[in-house]
Design a protein around this motif. Structure first.
Motif, PDB file in Angstrom:
ATOM      1  N   GLN A  92       0.706  -1.055  -0.002  1.00 20.68           N
ATOM      2  CA  GLN A  92       0.099   0.119  -0.157  1.00 20.68           C
ATOM      3  C   GLN A  92       0.847   1.364   0.015  1.00 20.68           C
ATOM      4  O   GLN A  92       0.427   2.511  -0.761  1.00 20.68           O
ATOM      5  N   LYS A  93       1.849   1.226   0.933  1.00 23.20           N
ATOM      6  CA  LYS A  93       2.899   2.389   0.776  1.00 23.20           C
ATOM      7  C   LYS A  93       3.420   2.805  -0.682  1.00 23.20           C
ATOM      8  O   LYS A  93       3.706   3.717  -0.917  1.00 23.20           O
ATOM      9  N   LEU A  94       3.991   1.504  -1.441  1.00 25.74           N
ATOM     10  CA  LEU A  94       4.275   1.394  -2.593  1.00 25.74           C
ATOM     11  C   LEU A  94       3.521   2.341  -3.619  1.00 25.74           C
ATOM     12  O   LEU A  94       3.702   3.242  -4.373  1.00 25.74           O
ATOM     13  N   LYS A  95       2.242   1.839  -3.542  1.00 24.27           N
ATOM     14  CA  LYS A  95       1.068   2.193  -4.279  1.00 24.27           C
ATOM     15  C   LYS A  95       0.786   3.727  -4.274  1.00 24.27           C
ATOM     16  O   LYS A  95       0.444   4.268  -5.114  1.00 24.27           O
ATOM     17  N   ARG A  96       0.947   4.106  -3.075  1.00 29.01           N
ATOM     18  CA  ARG A  96       0.689   5.300  -2.743  1.00 29.01           C
ATOM     19  C   ARG A  96       2.154   6.449  -2.993  1.00 29.01           C
ATOM     20  O   ARG A  96       1.845   7.628  -2.530  1.00 29.01           O
ATOM     21  N   GLY A  97       2.903   5.826  -3.339  1.00 32.36           N
ATOM     22  CA  GLY A  97       4.237   6.495  -3.729  1.00 32.36           C
ATOM     23  C   GLY A  97       5.132   6.961  -2.186  1.00 32.36           C
ATOM     24  O   GLY A  97       5.624   8.184  -2.248  1.00 32.36           O
ATOM     25  N   LYS A  98       4.579   6.439  -1.367  1.00 30.16           N
ATOM     26  CA  LYS A  98       4.978   6.779   0.018  1.00 30.16           C
ATOM     27  C   LYS A  98       6.079   5.772   0.860  1.00 30.16           C
ATOM     28  O   LYS A  98       6.007   5.768   1.785  1.00 30.16           O
ATOM     29  N   CYS A  99       6.653   4.940  -0.069  1.00 32.36           N
ATOM     30  CA  CYS A  99       7.539   3.867   0.640  1.00 32.36           C
ATOM     31  C   CYS A  99       8.893   4.703   0.748  1.00 32.36           C
ATOM     32  O   CYS A  99       9.772   4.989  -0.289  1.00 32.36           O
ATOM     33  N   PRO A 100       9.367   4.611   2.143  1.00 31.47           N
ATOM     34  CA  PRO A 100      10.401   5.624   2.273  1.00 31.47           C
ATOM     35  C   PRO A 100      12.062   4.468   2.048  1.00 31.47           C
ATOM     36  O   PRO A 100      12.858   4.959   2.173  1.00 31.47           O
ATOM     37  N   TYR A 101      11.574   3.280   1.954  1.00 25.87           N
ATOM     38  CA  TYR A 101      12.887   2.335   1.833  1.00 25.87           C
ATOM     39  C   TYR A 101      13.629   2.165   0.566  1.00 25.87           C
ATOM     40  O   TYR A 101      13.084   2.305  -0.557  1.00 25.87           O
ATOM     41  N   HIS A 102      14.895   2.029   0.648  1.00 29.92           N
ATOM     42  CA  HIS A 102      15.902   1.682  -0.436  1.00 29.92           C
ATOM     43  C   HIS A 102      15.582  -0.021  -0.662  1.00 29.92           C
ATOM     44  O   HIS A 102      15.871  -0.577  -1.608  1.00 29.92           O
ATOM     45  N   TYR A 103      15.581  -0.751   0.166  1.00 32.61           N
ATOM     46  CA  TYR A 103      15.581  -2.186   0.111  1.00 32.61           C
ATOM     47  C   TYR A 103      14.604  -2.892   1.370  1.00 32.61           C
ATOM     48  O   TYR A 103      14.666  -2.374   2.359  1.00 32.61           O
ATOM     49  N   VAL A 104      13.900  -3.781   1.109  1.00 28.49           N
ATOM     50  CA  VAL A 104      13.115  -4.680   1.862  1.00 28.49           C
ATOM     51  C   VAL A 104      13.206  -6.063   1.660  1.00 28.49           C
ATOM     52  O   VAL A 104      13.053  -6.625   0.622  1.00 28.49           O
ATOM     53  N   GLU A 105      13.374  -6.737   3.033  1.00 29.89           N
ATOM     54  CA  GLU A 105      13.539  -8.098   2.974  1.00 29.89           C
ATOM     55  C   GLU A 105      12.338  -8.702   3.223  1.00 29.89           C
ATOM     56  O   GLU A 105      11.610  -8.595   4.333  1.00 29.89           O
ATOM     57  N   VAL A 106      11.520  -9.165   2.231  1.00 30.21           N
ATOM     58  CA  VAL A 106      10.210  -9.620   2.227  1.00 30.21           C
ATOM     59  C   VAL A 106      10.023 -11.071   2.411  1.00 30.21           C
ATOM     60  O   VAL A 106      10.640 -11.838   1.574  1.00 30.21           O
ATOM     61  N   MET A 107       9.374 -11.801   3.291  1.00 29.15           N
ATOM     62  CA  MET A 107       9.070 -13.270   3.503  1.00 29.15           C
ATOM     63  C   MET A 107       7.689 -13.242   3.764  1.00 29.15           C
ATOM     64  O   MET A 107       7.175 -12.389   4.648  1.00 29.15           O
ATOM     65  N   ALA A 108       7.132 -14.307   3.350  1.00 32.54           N
ATOM     66  CA  ALA A 108       5.668 -14.636   3.668  1.00 32.54           C
ATOM     67  C   ALA A 108       5.146 -15.055   5.060  1.00 32.54           C
ATOM     68  O   ALA A 108       4.247 -14.775   5.660  1.00 32.54           O
ATOM     69  N   CYS A 109       6.253 -15.863   5.520  1.00 28.79           N
ATOM     70  CA  CYS A 109       6.075 -16.450   7.037  1.00 28.79           C
ATOM     71  C   CYS A 109       6.370 -15.546   8.142  1.00 28.79           C
ATOM     72  O   CYS A 109       7.310 -14.824   8.123  1.00 28.79           O
ATOM     73  N   PRO A 110       5.247 -15.359   8.893  1.00 29.60           N
ATOM     74  CA  PRO A 110       5.821 -14.645  10.331  1.00 29.60           C
ATOM     75  C   PRO A 110       6.962 -15.112  10.779  1.00 29.60           C
ATOM     76  O   PRO A 110       7.287 -16.463  10.798  1.00 29.60           O
TER      77      PRO A 110
END
Length: 475
Positions: free
Chosen positions: A377-395
């Motif tokens: 949602q942050k990406l879609k609103r153009g408000k993502c402040p990060y340069h890199y995100v480590e994304v994993m599906a499992c908590p």
């Protein structure tokens, strides 16, 4: 079965779970022949179907089968296809292959290679109350007693994933002024996240995803490429199995991108989970603690005397390695230790590099669907402040994957802590320090950043558009 897949693959839109529905039915074309009366279908008490013709003769009908690729071709969820999930990917299928091997002539046998993930090894060690090295050695002996020829550690292939991810981030950082989708770069090692991104957000999110292959698929390239060459075998004469903490890895291995058209073989032929290894042990009536240890195999020959790990958490340490490398490469700053700042929960944390009050690098890790939703949602609103995100599906990441072993009498928190302690007990190794990795880069891949390295260690993603038809209706 549903709970075994990552939460992301049980979701579409904002639902928490999609039960079997019209979305998951593959349409079947029926050819009607002129002059023929319609046959009657009789359903028996056991659920089997019989076609009854005009003469009263009954013929049993086969149940329709949906292949994994059929499932991935649809744009809905995949949960209802779990019962037919890749008949080629299970411990039973591995047993069939080993039995065929024993009965076949030498020139018809396949060389069987098993690559074990460090997360799976930690889960097995916790279950069997063994140390990690002891678990690795005993598992090697057990698998070889079944007919497996080589057992490798995917920590080795993760070196390549980490190094390529570091280089890719630096390239993207330099391109950000000209390419608005160069950053943030999103991790690509989790197939549950990749499948969700391709199906749900398509072309919008794909340019942000790292093209570096996951450790599993890098291992597939090394086994069916480098190792096959060393053994003077074509790739299709090697049967490559991986042991993973996650059912989603079965989906990843089945992607068309990882299929060798020339030899008609996959880079990873079969994925079995940690829990399926335990089933295999139980099926053979073997307790891992009672098995004698065996030397550990290495891709470059010889035996490994110890295991190592990468610092930065149980999902591989992608954020940590890229952060350290980029701080040094881009700004000449050596980072001794990384300080994580938890946000709404422990599965969403930030890491920042500052100089004179200026933010130079802003990284984050986002584990679990709710955090992934917030990120998107942050990406879609153009408000993502990060340069890199480590994304994993499992908590809690890969150590908590759906394919891991559940410890009897332990709470989920206690068992995860036990697995984490084991995982972190090994000697930490930086990916660039591994001599074997450097040799392969230099002599087989043609050096850092070579065209061959790009071809072997990177992949691509594909937006899957939702079909607008009556089959999309959720009844």
């Amino acid at each position: 079965m549903a709970a075994r897949f990552s939460g992301v693959l049980q979701l579409t839109d904002l639902d928490d779970f999609i039960a079997p529905s019209q979305e998951c039915i593959k349409p079947v074309k029926v050819d009607k022949k002129p002059g023929k009366a319609a046959a009657k279908i009789r359903i028996e008490a056991d659920g089997s179907y019989f076609q009854v013709n005009q003469d009263g003769e009954a013929q049993k009908l086969e149940k329709a089968k949906i292949s994994l690729n059929d499932c991935l071709a649809c744009s809905g969820c995949i949960t209802s296809a779990e019962s037919v999930l890749v008949s080629q990917q299970s411990h039973e299928e591995l047993c069939k292959l080993l039995a065929l091997n024993k009965a076949a002539a030498a020139h018809e046998q396949k060389l069987v290679v098993v690559s074990v993930s460090p997360q799976s090894r930690a889960s097995l060690a916790a279950r069997c109350k063994l140390g990690l090295l002891e678990t690795a050695q005993k598992l090697t002996m057990f698998l070889k007693s079944l007919g497996v020829h080589y057992v490798f550690d995917t920590t080795f292939s993760r070196n390549f994933s980490l190094l390529e991810s570091q280089q890719e981030f630096v390239r993207r950082f330099h391109k950000q002024a000209d390419d608005k989708k160069a950053l943030p770069m999103l991790a690509s090692a989790c197939p549950g996240w990749i499948c969700y991104a391709e199906k749900t957000h398509g072309s919008f999110i794909i340019p942000h995803i790292s093209t570096t292959k996951s450790p599993q698929q890098v291992m597939g390239s090394l086994v069916k490429g480098y190792f096959a060459e060393q053994k003077h075998l074509p790739p299709d004469r090697i049967y490559h199995v991986t042991v993973m903490p996650c059912y989603d890895k079965k989906l990843e291995a089945s992607r068309p991108d990882f299929f060798n058209q020339e030899y008609q073989t996959r880079d990873v032929d079969c994925v079995i989970t940690t829990g399926e290894v335990l089933k295999l042990l139980e099926q053979e009536g073997v307790s891992l603690a009672d098995v004698d240890p065996a030397p550990l195999d290495t891709l470059l020959g010889g035996a490994a005397e110890e295991l190592s790990t990468h610092p930065g958490g149980g999902s591989g340490g992608f954020l940590e390695h890229i952060f350290r490398h980029s701080a040094q490469e881009l700004f000449g700053i050596h980072v001794d230790s990384i300080h994580y700042k938890p946000l709404k929960n422990k599965d969403f944390q930030e890491v920042t590099l500052e100089r004179d009050g200026e933010v130079l690098l802003h990284f984050a890790l986002a584990y679990g669907f709710r955090n992934i939703q917030n990120l998107v949602q942050k990406l879609k609103r153009g408000k993502c402040p990060y340069h890199y995100v480590e994304v994993m599906a499992c908590p809690s990441g890969c150590l908590n994957g759906g394919g891991q072993i559940k410890l009897e009498g332990e709470s989920s928190k206690e068992e995860l802590q036990k697995v984490e302690r084991l995982y972190e007990s090994l000697r930490a190794e930086m990916p660039g320090e591994n001599q074997a990795v450097r040799e392969l880069y230099q002599h087989w891949l043609g050096g850092w950043g070579s065209e061959r390295a790009q071809q072997v260690l990177h992949t691509q993603y594909h937006a899957v558009e939702r079909a607008n038809s009556a089959l999309n209706i959720k009844w």
